[in-house]
Design an enzyme around this catalytic site. Structure first.
Site, PDB file in Angstrom:
ATOM      1  N   TYR A 125       9.908  12.122 -20.385  1.00  0.00           N
ATOM      2  CA  TYR A 125       8.757  11.461 -20.994  1.00  0.00           C
ATOM      3  C   TYR A 125       8.642  10.048 -20.446  1.00  0.00           C
ATOM      4  O   TYR A 125       9.604   9.276 -20.510  1.00  0.00           O
ATOM      5  CB  TYR A 125       8.934  11.427 -22.521  1.00  0.00           C
ATOM      6  N   ASP A 228      13.264   4.915 -15.049  1.00  0.00           N
ATOM      7  CA  ASP A 228      12.541   4.590 -16.289  1.00  0.00           C
ATOM      8  C   ASP A 228      13.608   4.291 -17.345  1.00  0.00           C
ATOM      9  O   ASP A 228      14.184   5.183 -17.949  1.00  0.00           O
ATOM     10  CB  ASP A 228      11.647   5.760 -16.708  1.00  0.00           C
ATOM     11  N   LYS A 256      11.294  -0.949 -25.350  1.00  0.00           N
ATOM     12  CA  LYS A 256      12.177  -0.673 -26.486  1.00  0.00           C
ATOM     13  C   LYS A 256      13.220  -1.763 -26.778  1.00  0.00           C
ATOM     14  O   LYS A 256      12.875  -2.802 -27.313  1.00  0.00           O
ATOM     15  CB  LYS A 256      12.826   0.699 -26.283  1.00  0.00           C
TER      16      LYS A 256
HETATM   17  C1  LIG Z   1      11.665   6.938 -21.200  1.00  0.00           C
HETATM   18  C2  LIG Z   1      10.350   6.491 -21.766  1.00  0.00           C
HETATM   19  N1  LIG Z   1       9.413   6.016 -20.949  1.00  0.00           N
HETATM   20  C3  LIG Z   1       8.232   5.570 -21.409  1.00  0.00           C
HETATM   21  C4  LIG Z   1       7.955   5.601 -22.755  1.00  0.00           C
HETATM   22  C5  LIG Z   1       6.622   5.105 -23.241  1.00  0.00           C
HETATM   23  O1  LIG Z   1       6.792   3.910 -23.913  1.00  0.00           O
HETATM   24  P1  LIG Z   1       5.675   3.405 -24.979  1.00  0.00           P
HETATM   25  O2  LIG Z   1       5.764   4.333 -26.139  1.00  0.00           O
HETATM   26  O3  LIG Z   1       6.080   1.989 -25.273  1.00  0.00           O
HETATM   27  O4  LIG Z   1       4.359   3.473 -24.284  1.00  0.00           O
HETATM   28  C6  LIG Z   1       8.908   6.088 -23.649  1.00  0.00           C
HETATM   29  C7  LIG Z   1       8.620   6.124 -25.099  1.00  0.00           C
HETATM   30  O5  LIG Z   1       9.262   6.800 -25.865  1.00  0.00           O
HETATM   31  C8  LIG Z   1      10.150   6.547 -23.146  1.00  0.00           C
HETATM   32  O6  LIG Z   1      11.095   7.017 -23.952  1.00  0.00           O
END
Ligand SMILES: Cc1ncc(COP(=O)(O)O)c(C=O)c1O
Length: 449
Positions: A125, A228, A256
Site C-alpha cells: 500500500y 516507502d 506517520k
Molecule cells: C507504506 C505506506 N505508504 C503510503 C501510505 C499513505 O499515507 P497517507 O495515508 O498519509 O496518505 C501509507 C498509509 O497507510 C502507508 O502505510
C-alpha cells in the site's frame, strides 16, 4: 459523509467507531468506552496520544500563524533532522500525506530516468493516488493473476487503464519474478517502489538478501529503488528500514511516525536524484511544510534522536509477544509473529508468510473473531487481520502490557469456544478495507515469461 466517515478504511458498518479522545496508549469512544489503542492512527502515534513534549512545541509555534506559503525555520530544521537520522539523504521536501510523498517520489524517478514504468509489489500500500492503487488488497488471491504472471489489479473504479498499464506488479520476496520482469521490461523501468516490510499484510519481513539483491538489480538496469518508509520510518530504527536492513535506496518517503500523528510527511533522495527539483519537475502544495506539521516533525524527530523512545517501543512489543506466545502455545495453536516488535501481526499458521498471497492461507477468521472479542473487552486492534498492531512509547506505562495479554487470552478462548459451538461455521464477516472484492478491476495479464 459516505459510510459515515472521511476514509473508506474507517467505515466499519455498524461497528464504526466515533472517537472522543486519546491519552498515551489509550483511546475513548463517544460512548465513554476505554480501549488500549493498537491502531495508533494506523501507525503515526509513535510516542503516545497527547504527548506534551510535542503538543507544547506545536502550540507555541502555531500561535505565530500557521500558513504563509513561505519557508519557515521549522521546515528547515525538520529536513535537517531527517537527513541526520537517515544518514544517506541528500535533499528532502515536506508534504502533508504519505500519498503525496509516494506520488512525488514516483514522478521524480520517472523524470530522473526518463522512463515510464514503475514496479510495485502485490499487497503493498502506497496511498490513494492512481499509480499506487494497483494490486493492493484483494480478499480473493486469484484476482492477482497467475503466480508467475501477476496482473495489474486496479483497486476500485475510476483509475484509467493507461495509468494501470504503467505499473508492473511483482511479488514480494520473489527475486526470480522480479528478475524476469527486468529482463523483459528493464529499459522502460524507472523504479521499483517497495514497502521494505510488507505492512499491508501485518509486516512481512524480507527474506535475507532480498533488499540487497533488489538494490543490485535496479543498479544493473539503471532503475531507481524507492523505499516507502511511511510505516517503517522513525519506527524500525532512527534511520528507518534503510538502517534496519543496511540497504540504501535512491529515494524514500516518510510520514506517520515523523510527526507523532500530525500531518507531517516527506519525500527524500540523494542529492543527485533530487537535483531534478526545482527546475525540471513540478512539486508544490499550499500546506507543504506548514507550521503545525513542521513543528510536530521537529519535536518528534528530536525525541526520537535524543531519547530511548524507540527502544521502549520495541521493549513493549517484545513483552506483549512474550505474553501472547505463552497464551497461544498453551492452547496448542500454530502461529507466527510477523514484522518486528515495534509493529507486528499474529498469523495463525504453521508456515512463515513471505508475501501478500500467504495471508490468505492463515486462519484469519480466527484472528478476526479474536479482534472482535478484544474490542468488547477493552483493546482496539484493527478489525482486519492484515493490519499490524502498532506500539507507542506510552504503552510502556501503567499495566497496559498485562491487561492486553489478559484481554487477548480471554478473547482467544471465547473465539475458540464459539468456533467449537458453531462447528467451524465462523462468526460473520468483518468489513475489510473499504471496497469489496467486486470493486477490484483487473487489467490484462502482463506476461512474465
Ligand atoms: C507504506 C505506506 N505508504 C503510503 C501510505 C499513505 O499515507 P497517507 O495515508 O498519509 O496518505 C501509507 C498509509 O497507510 C502507508 O502505510
Amino acid at each position: 459523509m459516505p459510510g459515515g466517515t472521511d476514509s473508506n478504511f474507517r467505515a466499519w458498518g455498524e461497528d464504526t467507531v466515533y472517537v472522543d479522545r486519546g491519552q498515551g496508549g489509550r483511546v475513548w469512544d463517544m460512548d465513554g468506552n476505554e480501549f488500549i489503542d493498537l491502531r495508533m492512527g494506523y501507525g503515526p502515534v509513535i510516542l503516545g496520544h497527547g504527548d506534551e513534549r510535542v503538543d507544547d512545541y506545536v502550540n507555541e509555534r502555531m500561535r505565530r500563524g500557521v500558513s504563509f506559503s513561505l519557508t519557515s525555520e521549522d521546515e528547515v530544521e525538520a529536513m535537517e533532522l531527517l537527513k541526520q537520522l537517515t544518514g544517506w539523504v541528500g535533499k528532502a521536501r515536506m508534504t502533508v500525506s504519505g500519498t503525496e510523498a509516494t506520488m512525488h517520489a514516483m514522478r521524480i524517478a520517472r523524470a530522473y530516468t526518463d522512463r515510464t514504468k514503475i514496479v510495485k509489489f502485490e499487497g503493498q500500500y502506497h496511498g490513494v493516488h492512481d499509480y499506487a492503487l494497483i494490486s493492493v488488497t484483494p480478499n480473493d488471491m486469484s484476482e492477482l493473476g497467475d503466480e508467475e504472471n501477476p496482473v495489474a489489479l486496479a483497486w476500485g473504479r475510476g483509475i484509467p487503464a493507461a495509468v494501470s498499464e504503467t505499473i508492473i506488479p511483482a511479488r514480494y520476496n520473489r527475486m526470480d519474478v522480479l528478475r524476469r520482469i527486468f529482463e523483459r521490461d528493464g529499459d522502460d523501468i524507472a523504479a521499483v517502489i517497495v514497502e521494505p516490510v510488507l505492512g499491508n499484510a501485518q509486516g512481512i519481513l524480507p527474506r535475507p538478501g532480498f533488499h540487497e539483491e533488489m538494490r543490485a538489480l535496479t543498479r544493473e538496469y539503471g532503475a531507481l529503488l524507492i523505499f516507502d518508509e511511511v510505516k517503517t520510518g522513525f519506527r524500525f530504527a532512527r534511520g528507518g528500514a534503510a538502517e534496519y536492513f543496511g540497504v540504501t535506496p535512491d529515494l524514500a518517503t516518510f510520514a506517520k511516525a515523523m510527526g507523532n500523528g500530525y500531518p507531517a510527511a516527506a519525500f527524500a533522495g540523494s542529492d543527485e536524484v533530487m537535483s531534478v527539483l526545482p527546475d525540471k519537475v513540478s512539486h508544490g502544495g499550499t500546506y507543504a511544510g506548514n507550521r503545525v506539521a513542521a513543528a510536530a516533525a521537529v519535536a518528534t524527530l528530536k525525541i526520537i534522536r535524543d531519547t530511548d523512545a524507540l527502544a521502549t517501543v520495541r521493549a513493549v512489543g517484545r513483552a506483549v509477544q512474550a505474553g501472547l506466545s505463552e497464551v497461544i502455545s498453551e492452547r496448542g495453536l500454530p502461529y507466527v509473529f510477523t514484522g518486528d516488535p515495534v509493529m507486528f501481526g499474529i498469523m495463525f499458521t504453521d508456515k512463515a508468510p513471505n508475501e501478500y498471497r500467504d495471508w490468505a492461507t492463515s486462519d484469519h477468521e480466527l484472528y478476526d473473531a479474536v479482534a472482535r472479542g478484544m474490542m468488547t473487552r477493552g483493546a482496539m486492534p484493527e478489525p482486519d487481520s492484515r493490519e499490524p498492531w502498532f506500539f507507542c512509547e506510552a504503552h510502556a506505562r501503567e499495566d497496559i502490557v498485562d491487561r492486553l495479554v489478559t484481554i487477548f487470552a480471554d478473547s482467544l478462548d471465547a473465539a475458540l469456544e464459539e468456533r467449537a459451538g458453531n462447528d467451524g461455521a465462523g462468526a460473520g464477516t468483518r468489513p475489510q478495507h473499504g471496497l469489496g472484492a467486486g470493486e477490484q478491476v483487473t487489467m490484462a495479464p502482463a506476461s512474465v515469461d
